[in-house]
Design an enzyme around this catalytic site. Structure first.
Site, PDB file in Angstrom:
ATOM      1  N   LYS A   1       0.844  -1.194   0.000  1.00 20.58           N
ATOM      2  CA  LYS A   1       0.000   0.000   0.000  1.00 20.58           C
ATOM      3  C   LYS A   1       0.881   1.245   0.000  1.00 20.58           C
ATOM      4  O   LYS A   1       1.637   1.480   0.943  1.00 20.58           O
ATOM      5  CB  LYS A   1      -0.891   0.028   1.247  1.00 20.58           C
ATOM      6  CG  LYS A   1      -1.961   1.114   1.163  1.00 20.58           C
ATOM      7  CD  LYS A   1      -2.671   1.346   2.468  1.00 20.58           C
ATOM      8  CE  LYS A   1      -2.039   2.413   3.307  1.00 20.58           C
ATOM      9  NZ  LYS A   1      -1.956   3.748   2.684  1.00 20.58           N
TER      10      LYS A   1
ATOM     11  N   GLU B   1       9.402  16.047  15.547  1.00 14.51           N
ATOM     12  CA  GLU B   1       9.646  16.091  14.109  1.00 14.51           C
ATOM     13  C   GLU B   1       8.694  17.089  13.441  1.00 14.51           C
ATOM     14  O   GLU B   1       7.495  17.070  13.705  1.00 14.51           O
ATOM     15  CB  GLU B   1       9.414  14.693  13.515  1.00 14.51           C
ATOM     16  CG  GLU B   1       9.807  14.608  12.057  1.00 14.51           C
ATOM     17  CD  GLU B   1       9.538  13.235  11.449  1.00 14.51           C
ATOM     18  OE1 GLU B   1       8.444  12.680  11.682  1.00 14.51           O
ATOM     19  OE2 GLU B   1      10.407  12.721  10.739  1.00 14.51           O
TER      20      GLU B   1
HETATM   21  P1  NAD Z   1       2.130   8.073   8.123  1.00 15.85           P
HETATM   22  O1  NAD Z   1       2.605   7.260   9.263  1.00 15.85           O
HETATM   23  O2  NAD Z   1       1.002   8.976   8.333  1.00 15.85           O
HETATM   24  O3  NAD Z   1       1.719   7.128   6.905  1.00 15.85           O
HETATM   25  C1  NAD Z   1       2.635   6.212   6.322  1.00 15.85           C
HETATM   26  C2  NAD Z   1       1.858   5.093   5.669  1.00 15.85           C
HETATM   27  O4  NAD Z   1       1.219   4.329   6.680  1.00 15.85           O
HETATM   28  C3  NAD Z   1       0.728   5.551   4.743  1.00 15.85           C
HETATM   29  O5  NAD Z   1       0.662   4.644   3.668  1.00 15.85           O
HETATM   30  C4  NAD Z   1      -0.498   5.464   5.622  1.00 15.85           C
HETATM   31  O6  NAD Z   1      -1.688   5.280   4.919  1.00 15.85           O
HETATM   32  C5  NAD Z   1      -0.177   4.245   6.452  1.00 15.85           C
HETATM   33  N1  NAD Z   1      -0.797   4.184   7.779  1.00 15.85           N
HETATM   34  C6  NAD Z   1      -1.088   5.212   8.606  1.00 15.85           C
HETATM   35  N2  NAD Z   1      -1.615   4.741   9.754  1.00 15.85           N
HETATM   36  C7  NAD Z   1      -1.622   3.387   9.651  1.00 15.85           C
HETATM   37  C8  NAD Z   1      -2.048   2.326  10.504  1.00 15.85           C
HETATM   38  N3  NAD Z   1      -2.545   2.563  11.722  1.00 15.85           N
HETATM   39  N4  NAD Z   1      -1.919   1.060  10.082  1.00 15.85           N
HETATM   40  C9  NAD Z   1      -1.391   0.797   8.867  1.00 15.85           C
HETATM   41  N5  NAD Z   1      -0.999   1.754   8.004  1.00 15.85           N
HETATM   42  C10 NAD Z   1      -1.097   3.036   8.395  1.00 15.85           C
HETATM   43  O7  NAD Z   1       3.439   8.840   7.595  1.00 15.85           O
HETATM   44  P2  NAD Z   1       3.520   9.895   6.404  1.00 15.85           P
HETATM   45  O8  NAD Z   1       2.962  11.177   6.911  1.00 15.85           O
HETATM   46  O9  NAD Z   1       3.021   9.284   5.157  1.00 15.85           O
HETATM   47  O10 NAD Z   1       5.113  10.035   6.225  1.00 15.85           O
HETATM   48  C11 NAD Z   1       5.907  10.906   6.954  1.00 15.85           C
HETATM   49  C12 NAD Z   1       6.616  10.175   8.075  1.00 15.85           C
HETATM   50  O11 NAD Z   1       7.391   9.108   7.539  1.00 15.85           O
HETATM   51  C13 NAD Z   1       7.598  11.046   8.813  1.00 15.85           C
HETATM   52  O12 NAD Z   1       7.465  10.808  10.186  1.00 15.85           O
HETATM   53  C14 NAD Z   1       8.952  10.581   8.314  1.00 15.85           C
HETATM   54  O13 NAD Z   1      10.026  10.779   9.200  1.00 15.85           O
HETATM   55  C15 NAD Z   1       8.689   9.125   8.121  1.00 15.85           C
HETATM   56  N6  NAD Z   1       9.662   8.534   7.199  1.00 15.85           N
HETATM   57  C16 NAD Z   1      10.616   7.703   7.707  1.00 15.85           C
HETATM   58  C17 NAD Z   1      11.575   7.158   6.865  1.00 15.85           C
HETATM   59  C18 NAD Z   1      12.635   6.231   7.388  1.00 15.85           C
HETATM   60  O14 NAD Z   1      13.284   5.578   6.578  1.00 15.85           O
HETATM   61  N7  NAD Z   1      12.835   6.123   8.677  1.00 15.85           N
HETATM   62  C19 NAD Z   1      11.544   7.454   5.493  1.00 15.85           C
HETATM   63  C20 NAD Z   1      10.565   8.319   5.029  1.00 15.85           C
HETATM   64  C21 NAD Z   1       9.617   8.846   5.889  1.00 15.85           C
END
Ligand code: NAD
Length: 485
Positions: free
Chosen positions: A178, A389
């Site tokens: 996804k 963050e």
């Molecule tokens: P997010 O956690 O809101 O969403 C990420 C993904 O998870 C999306 O596809 C979303 O639909 C899904 N998701 C959200 N809640 C979920 C749940 N309860 N169960 C299953 N899936 C769920 O994050 P975002 O806003 O899309 O991305 C930004 C964040 O990602 C920032 O915190 C950033 O630091 C982090 N990030 C980390 C890395 C790394 O390698 N450590 C890389 C890129 C981004």
């Protein structure tokens, strides 16, 4: 690419393009213009079940497909990504707001590199053997897990999506994947590429939808035995709370609040050039961006004035314009969040040295979500702005006098993803690298990536490592066989 062809994107299940079971869609918005340009399926547990059924059907053949055949199809996907570079880059920029030149130069080439890298990795993957003198020989089998879930964020959409899918497929698993609901288009185009490349139906299933309805159903499904997740620490916690009691394998790549540690003896020009990038590349929306800049006192004033001068030259504007260094942030929700973080920084006593305002470009981007690159000083290390963050074009400056103080500031964080260290003193660089609490350290560089190296964070930045053999090991089950001689 004619975007009107993608007004309604679809799920990819068992090799078919299908509507979501709910028939519900939500708007896909171009953050550079604020306009709705497409509809995204909001899939639910019923779609996840269909995808699991398709994966189960495909698994027996895929897990025993020869390494040569698996290599050929994954390598073909890489070639097709390269061939569709322009179309994929435009999709990425339209969904995400990042400059088109960046999508072309970094995001899409990296997606094909991911497939190429893991296509070749599977040809070389080997496991250990342990001899017990003249008593026995142990050998370790590395077998596919079965069906695995891959969930990715919006900041580097295809880049991070393929970083998970490619090793999962290479290791012989079937995948339910996804992408972020905020940036689904390049993953949809990838499903077409996989079909064209001859990836057997059901081996990769791509579902579109949000976290609560679709992502959580993937995490909770009992037949999906491992979850590889990249996203926020908040969602990572929710996922762990569901997946851990089910004893699923978990890889969590989460948020960061990365320090850039700048010593007086650094290579000045290289440091200045790179720190501007590591602060604001992709509008500061890279988990590896250095958002806390720690500067040795003797060079602080010089650094501050030159940094501000360089940041003032970063042109914010239409991501389709090749002169724009900064595009839009990803969404209205994220725009509001970043702007509220800037307000919080002010209320905490921070002084805005440059930026801090929304940008309203003229023309087609007048309603887009643009923010000036923002530099703030005068905040305590433990304040919210320095602890939480922001994930936008906002950095803070702090001063240190000694190496010990630099380390204390760097480690004063609940996160532990990445750090950069700037010094010409090799011993100091090694000492700091050894003591900083992060999973990744760059010395005199930033974002230089060798795909063989372990990638991931400690503390609230996650659990596990991706990349190279770490990814191949994550996506396989180790089975030890002990044979008495
Ligand atoms: P997010 O956690 O809101 O969403 C990420 C993904 O998870 C999306 O596809 C979303 O639909 C899904 N998701 C959200 N809640 C979920 C749940 N309860 N169960 C299953 N899936 C769920 O994050 P975002 O806003 O899309 O991305 C930004 C964040 O990602 C920032 O915190 C950033 O630091 C982090 N990030 C980390 C890395 C790394 O390698 N450590 C890389 C890129 C981004």
């Amino acid at each position: 690419m004619n975007l009107s062809n993608y007004q309604y994107i679809q799920n990819y299940i068992g090799g078919e393009f299908t509507e979501p079971a709910s028939k519900l869609y939500f708007d896909n918005i171009n953050p550079a213009t604020g306009e709705v340009f497409g509809q995204i399926p909001n899939s639910n547990a019923e779609d996840v079940q269909k995808a699991v059924d398709a994966a189960q059907k495909a698994l027996p053949a895929w897990r025993v497909t020869s390494t040569e055949k698996r290599f050929a199809v994954l390598n073909r996907i890489a070639e097709l990504i390269d061939q569709h570079l322009d179309e994929l880059a435009l999709a990425e920029t339209t969904d995400n707001g990042k400059p088109l030149w960046l999508s072309k130069k970094v995001d899409i080439p990296r997606a094909s590199s991911n497939f190429r890298f893991f296509a070749t990795a599977l040809m070389h993957f080997a496991s250990e053997s342990h001899q017990m003198e003249d008593k026995a020989i142990n050998y370790t089998l590395r077998q596919p897990i079965g069906i695995v879930g891959c969930i990715s964020p919006w900041n580097l959409p295809l880049y991070l999506f393929t970083w998970k899918i490619a090793p999962a497929l290479a290791a012989g698993n079937c995948v339910i994947a996804k992408p972020s609901e905020v940036t689904p288009l390049s993953a949809y185009l990838l499903s077409k590429i996989c079909k064209e490349a001859g990836l057997p139906d059901g081996v990769l299933n791509i579902l579109h939808g949000d976290g609560p309805s679709c992502g959580s159903a993937i995490v909770a499904h009992p037949d999906i035995k491992a979850i590889s997740f990249t996203g926020s620490t908040r969602a990572g916690q929710q996922i762990a709370s569901v997946a851990a009691p089910m004893f699923k394998k978990l890889s969590l790549e989460l948020g960061g609040k990365n320090p850039a540690i700048i010593f007086a003896d650094c290579d000045w020009e290289k440091m200045m050039r790179t720190v501007v990038q590591s602060s604001f590349a992709n509008q500061g929306q890279i988990c590896l961006c250095g958002s806390r800049i720690l500067v040795e006192k003797s060079i602080y004033e010089k650094f501050k004035s030159e940094f501000i001068a360089r940041v003032s030259k970063l042109r914010v504007g239409d991501p389709m314009d090749e002169n724009s260094k900064q595009g839009a942030v990803v969404s209205k929700v994220h725009f509001d969040k970043v702007m509220s973080c800037i307000e919080l920084a002010k209320s905490e006593g921070g002084k805005i040295l440059i930026g801090g305002q929304a940008v309203k470009p003229e023309g087609r981007c007048a309603q887009g979500y643009f923010i000036e690159p923002t530099v703030i000083e005068g905040l305590a290390p433990g304040c919210k702005t320095n602890m939480e963050e922001i994930f936008g074009p906002v950095v803070t400056l702090q001063v240190f006098e000694t190496e010990a103080e630099a380390l204390a500031l760097a480690n004063c964080s609940n996160y532990g993803l990445a750090a950069t260290v700037w010094t010409q003193d090799i011993s100091k660089a090694n000492r700091v690298a050894m003591q900083v609490h992060t999973g990744i350290v760059w010395v005199n560089c930033w974002l230089l990536r060798d795909l063989r190296t372990p990638f991931g964070g400690m503390k609230n930045s996650g659990v596990g490592r991706e990349g190279g053999w770490d990814a191949m090991r994550f996506f396989t089950e180790a089975k030890n066989v002990c044979v008495e001689i």
